[in-house]
Design an enzyme around this catalytic site. Structure first.
Site, mmCIF file in Angstrom:
data_model
loop_
_atom_site.group_PDB
_atom_site.id
_atom_site.type_symbol
_atom_site.label_atom_id
_atom_site.label_comp_id
_atom_site.label_asym_id
_atom_site.label_seq_id
_atom_site.Cartn_x
_atom_site.Cartn_y
_atom_site.Cartn_z
ATOM 1 N N ASP A 278 0.108 -17.067 -1.854
ATOM 2 C CA ASP A 278 0.854 -15.998 -1.497
ATOM 3 C C ASP A 278 2.343 -16.578 -0.579
ATOM 4 O O ASP A 278 3.101 -17.668 -0.161
ATOM 5 C CB ASP A 278 0.042 -15.588 -0.831
ATOM 6 C CG ASP A 278 0.562 -14.134 -0.028
ATOM 7 O OD1 ASP A 278 1.229 -13.453 -0.657
ATOM 8 O OD2 ASP A 278 0.316 -14.046 1.769
ATOM 9 N N GLU A 318 9.162 -8.631 13.124
ATOM 10 C CA GLU A 318 9.982 -7.177 12.833
ATOM 11 C C GLU A 318 11.043 -6.058 14.119
ATOM 12 O O GLU A 318 11.794 -6.567 13.685
ATOM 13 C CB GLU A 318 9.496 -7.001 11.475
ATOM 14 C CG GLU A 318 9.558 -7.352 10.672
ATOM 15 C CD GLU A 318 7.908 -7.437 10.873
ATOM 16 O OE1 GLU A 318 6.884 -7.909 11.606
ATOM 17 O OE2 GLU A 318 7.437 -8.537 10.014
ATOM 18 N N SER A 347 2.157 3.441 10.019
ATOM 19 C CA SER A 347 1.752 3.795 9.613
ATOM 20 C C SER A 347 1.558 3.267 7.524
ATOM 21 O O SER A 347 2.719 2.920 7.121
ATOM 22 C CB SER A 347 0.620 4.759 9.431
ATOM 23 O OG SER A 347 1.069 5.543 8.489
ATOM 24 N N ALA A 348 0.261 2.978 7.079
ATOM 25 C CA ALA A 348 0.013 2.026 5.609
ATOM 26 C C ALA A 348 0.719 4.072 4.571
ATOM 27 O O ALA A 348 1.066 4.090 3.645
ATOM 28 C CB ALA A 348 -1.198 1.908 5.496
ATOM 29 N N THR A 350 2.446 6.368 5.306
ATOM 30 C CA THR A 350 3.922 6.580 5.986
ATOM 31 C C THR A 350 5.236 5.657 5.739
ATOM 32 O O THR A 350 5.922 5.920 4.893
ATOM 33 C CB THR A 350 4.750 7.709 6.688
ATOM 34 O OG1 THR A 350 4.071 6.477 7.924
ATOM 35 C CG2 THR A 350 3.642 8.767 7.646
ATOM 36 N N ARG A 351 4.520 4.712 5.750
ATOM 37 C CA ARG A 351 5.112 3.059 5.513
ATOM 38 C C ARG A 351 6.338 3.329 6.530
ATOM 39 O O ARG A 351 7.328 2.516 6.181
ATOM 40 C CB ARG A 351 6.102 2.350 4.587
ATOM 41 C CG ARG A 351 4.295 2.731 3.106
ATOM 42 C CD ARG A 351 4.704 2.026 1.647
ATOM 43 N NE ARG A 351 5.153 3.574 1.700
ATOM 44 C CZ ARG A 351 5.934 3.643 0.215
ATOM 45 N NH1 ARG A 351 6.353 2.632 -0.450
ATOM 46 N NH2 ARG A 351 6.127 5.225 -0.801
ATOM 47 N N MET A 352 6.526 3.818 7.461
ATOM 48 C CA MET A 352 7.432 4.117 8.400
ATOM 49 C C MET A 352 7.204 3.985 9.877
ATOM 50 O O MET A 352 5.984 4.103 9.943
ATOM 51 C CB MET A 352 8.296 5.580 8.398
ATOM 52 C CG MET A 352 8.597 5.660 6.642
ATOM 53 S SD MET A 352 10.245 7.024 7.303
ATOM 54 C CE MET A 352 8.584 8.038 7.720
ATOM 55 N N ASP A 484 -7.411 -14.973 4.111
ATOM 56 C CA ASP A 484 -8.071 -14.544 5.728
ATOM 57 C C ASP A 484 -8.555 -13.830 5.671
ATOM 58 O O ASP A 484 -9.451 -13.253 6.339
ATOM 59 C CB ASP A 484 -6.654 -15.615 6.701
ATOM 60 C CG ASP A 484 -5.488 -13.920 5.886
ATOM 61 O OD1 ASP A 484 -6.500 -13.688 5.056
ATOM 62 O OD2 ASP A 484 -4.936 -14.368 6.870
ATOM 63 N N ASP A 488 -9.628 -11.037 0.657
ATOM 64 C CA ASP A 488 -9.605 -12.150 -0.731
ATOM 65 C C ASP A 488 -11.097 -12.256 -0.649
ATOM 66 O O ASP A 488 -10.836 -13.889 -1.666
ATOM 67 C CB ASP A 488 -8.949 -12.744 0.211
ATOM 68 C CG ASP A 488 -7.343 -12.316 0.852
ATOM 69 O OD1 ASP A 488 -7.041 -12.195 -0.238
ATOM 70 O OD2 ASP A 488 -6.669 -12.483 2.004
#
Length: 648
Positions: A278, A318, A347-348, A350-352, A484, A488
């Site tokens: 990864d 970040e 949130s996944a 809106t990705r914002m 992890d 996976d």
């Protein structure tokens, strides 16, 4: 060593009653051979026992981590975490807590049983298990929700669902694996044992027929001498060291704080053809840090303020780095306008993420594509700037105020120190490195180039890993990977070597055939090196053993049979004293060479990343050459010593 045991029994009988096998030598001669064979067996067992002691010591160290603890078992499983009071739980002994129970844990509590966090987030001290002093975060709803029995809650509170019954905790299973793995032969070891057994059968047949051949030339070959010849021809050295090589290899893995569920996993690591790595956390540090605010179609101050406001309550690494960069740039905002309840979490869907101000202003930051879909005003040059950031290996985040994009935040995730050299070392070992990442094509290409990786996959979903593993395996190659998360688990189970992270989910740890207690994905590189060293050690000592047997053949045959076949005297260049002295000297050498090689078997041969052909040549020269020369010199010296001492 079974044949050596049978030979020892025969020599005991010869010592007690020589006429049974037409023995013509004195009793002391047979007794000496018997004692030497007994010591050979003792040294062979000592080699395996010494290695097993190391495994037992590691198991004992794990057992020492098990502590008797109490747990706060909830009376009502459906109660919300923030509503729990002392009246809602009962304090019970750890062994009374059953699988499926819910427990409450707060600061200072010891986790009573393995489980998964269903509500809450807390800092956990796992140093008792992993040896790492740095606390880790365990929280619900993700791949970091697994908690382990015996670890301590350092802050906050958790609601935990118990997933392991008494005696089935992670520590219990790891102790059992350490104790049983050292006793289980690997497939390669079983194959090697069968090959050695085949050699032994051939040599046994040849030696038995030699007695009848001696009768044909009017020569009575003593059974004791034939036994010495058989012991000299059989690969007893490598046979005695096989188990210690295996156990020592597994012990080296445990020193890296990795639990191998079987010796096969370690061997497979040595035979790997490819590794799926990864990007984030393995090749790069995994900590994307804000490097720069880039204005596109707006004023600098306006963008800088929006960056700080949108990240003010963002607790991700970040988000914290954006706040730190803004403070370094002396950006100031009215903090009274910033309300935590108005913070919009990422949130996944809106990705914002962002924040809404009291006056109705909407501030959003997120992936460039997501913010472009959200925005109504998109400045010229935004896409070009985003591509420039991606081409340099960074991740661009767009920032918008009231659906008007102001600019970009450049996040950079640096390569781990020394990772390029380690990947190059793997490739020199013949292991192909493949990078799979969810990042965009430009970022993936840049990181792959910087790390020296030729094959990479961008915008890669975790569930696609199993398809990649199967694709590589169908081409006849062995594949290794790390993981992890629950997603996976299928690929970890399918891979020939699956290294699961202790910090990951229980599903991942169950699926992998190794568990890294430090949760460091780069450990897979170390495992490959250890596996290759194990195979190299076995190959080197096998080469030595076979060469050793060949030399003893040329030492024993002329000495034993030259009396009946004078022509053999021409190849008796060692000029040994007598057939009896040769037999004793050869058996003494055979007995002593085993303990002499035990340190090498335990430590492993020095291994460097080189091509297979170069390693093969080196093995043949060093260990093959040593195996050919050592018997001649040693047997001659022992023969001279026996004569000097007046034994012959």
């Amino acid at each position: 060593m079974f044949v050596v045991e049978l030979c020892t029994i025969l020599t005991i009988i010869l010592t007690i009653y020589p006429p049974l096998f037409s023995g013509q030598e004195p009793t002391w001669y047979y007794l000496t051979i018997t004692l030497i064979l007994v010591f050979t067996l003792l040294f062979a067992n000592y080699a395996e026992s010494l290695a097993e002691l190391q495994g037992e010591a590691h198991a004992d160290s794990l057992k020492a981590l098990q502590v008797e603890s109490e747990g706060k078992r909830l009376k009502n499983k459906d109660i919300e975490l923030d509503e729990i009071t002392e009246a809602d739980y009962e304090v019970v002994a750890g062994e009374e807590i059953e699988k499926g129970d819910y427990v409450f844990a707060e600061k200072g509590d010891i986790i009573p049983r393995d489980g998964e966090v269903v509500e809450g987030s807390a800092s956990i001290d796992e140093s008792a298990i992993t040896g790492e002093s740095e606390p880790v975060i365990r929280e619900s709803g993700g791949d970091r929700n697994s908690v382990t029995e015996g670890t301590e809650v350092l802050s906050d509170v958790l609601k935990i669902e118990v997933t392991a019954a008494v005696g089935e905790s992670f520590l219990d299973r790891m102790i059992d694996l350490v104790e049983t793995a050292s006793r289980q032969k690997t497939p390669n070891e079983i194959s090697m044992t069968l090959i050695l057994a085949s050699f032994t059968f051939v040599y046994l047949t040849a030696v038995v027929t030699m007695r009848f051949f001696g009768m044909y030339v009017d020569m009575n070959v003593d059974v004791a001498n034939l036994i010495a010849l058989l012991i000299g021809l059989m690969p007893t050295t490598i046979g005695a060291l096989l188990a210690s090589i295996r156990i020592a290899g597994m012990t080296r893995v445990t020193r890296e704080n990795i639990i191998a569920k079987s010796g096969k996993a370690v061997e497979s690591a040595g035979d790997l053809d490819a590794l799926i790595l990864d990007k984030t956390g393995t090749i790069t540090t995994g900590e994307r840090i804000a490097e720069e605010f880039i204005v596109v179609g707006s004023e600098k101050n306006e963008l800088y303020k929006a960056c700080l406001q949108s990240s003010y309550f963002d607790e991700t690494p970040e988000g914290r780095s954006v706040v730190n960069l803004a403070h370094d740039l002396d950006v100031e905002v009215d903090e009274s306008e910033l309300k935590k309840e108005k913070f919009v979490e990422f949130s996944a869907k809106t990705r914002m993420s962002g924040i809404d101000l009291p006056d109705g202003t909407e501030i959003r930051k997120g992936s460039v594509e997501a913010v472009k879909e959200y925005a109504e005003e998109i400045p010229d040059g935004l896409t070009d700037k985003a591509h420039e950031i991606a081409d340099s290996g960074g991740t661009p985040l767009a920032v918008a105020v009231d659906k008007r994009i102001l600019g970009l935040i450049e996040l950079q995730d640096e390569l781990k120190i020394g990772i390029k050299a380690r990947i190059q070392e793997l490739q020199e070992m013949g292991v192909k490195c493949i990078m799979a990442t969810g990042d965009n094509e430009r970022t993936a290409r840049y990181v792959a180039e910087q790390a020296g990786i030729e094959e990479y996959y961008s915008e890669f979903k975790p569930e696609e890993k199993i398809a990649l593993v199967e694709k590589i395996q169908k081409s006849g190659k062995l594949i290794g990977m790390t993981g992890d998360g629950t997603n996976d688990a299928p690929a970890l189970a399918k891979a020939d070597v699956g290294l699961a992270m202790q910090a990951g989910t229980n599903a991942a740890k169950e699926a992998g055939n190794m568990v890294d207690l430090d949760s460091d994905p780069t450990k897979l590189i170390e495992v490959v090196a250890i596996g290759k060293q194990l195979l190299m050690t076995r190959g080197s000592l096998t080469t030595f053993s076979i060469a050793n047997d060949i030399s003893r053949y040329f030492a024993l045959i002329p000495a034993i049979f030259s009396a009946g076949i004078p022509a053999l005297q021409q190849i008796n260049f060692m000029n040994l004293y007598s057939p009896q002295s040769v037999v004793i000297a050869s058996l003494i050498y055979n007995s002593l060479i085993i303990p002499f090689l035990i340190p090498l078997a335990m430590k492993g041969v020095d291994y460097k990343a080189e091509s297979s052909s170069k390693l093969l040549r080196k093995n043949l020269v060093i260990y093959g050459g040593a195996g050919l020369i050592a018997p001649f010199i040693s047997i001659k010296l022992i023969d001279m010593l026996l004569v000097m001492l007046g034994v012959f």
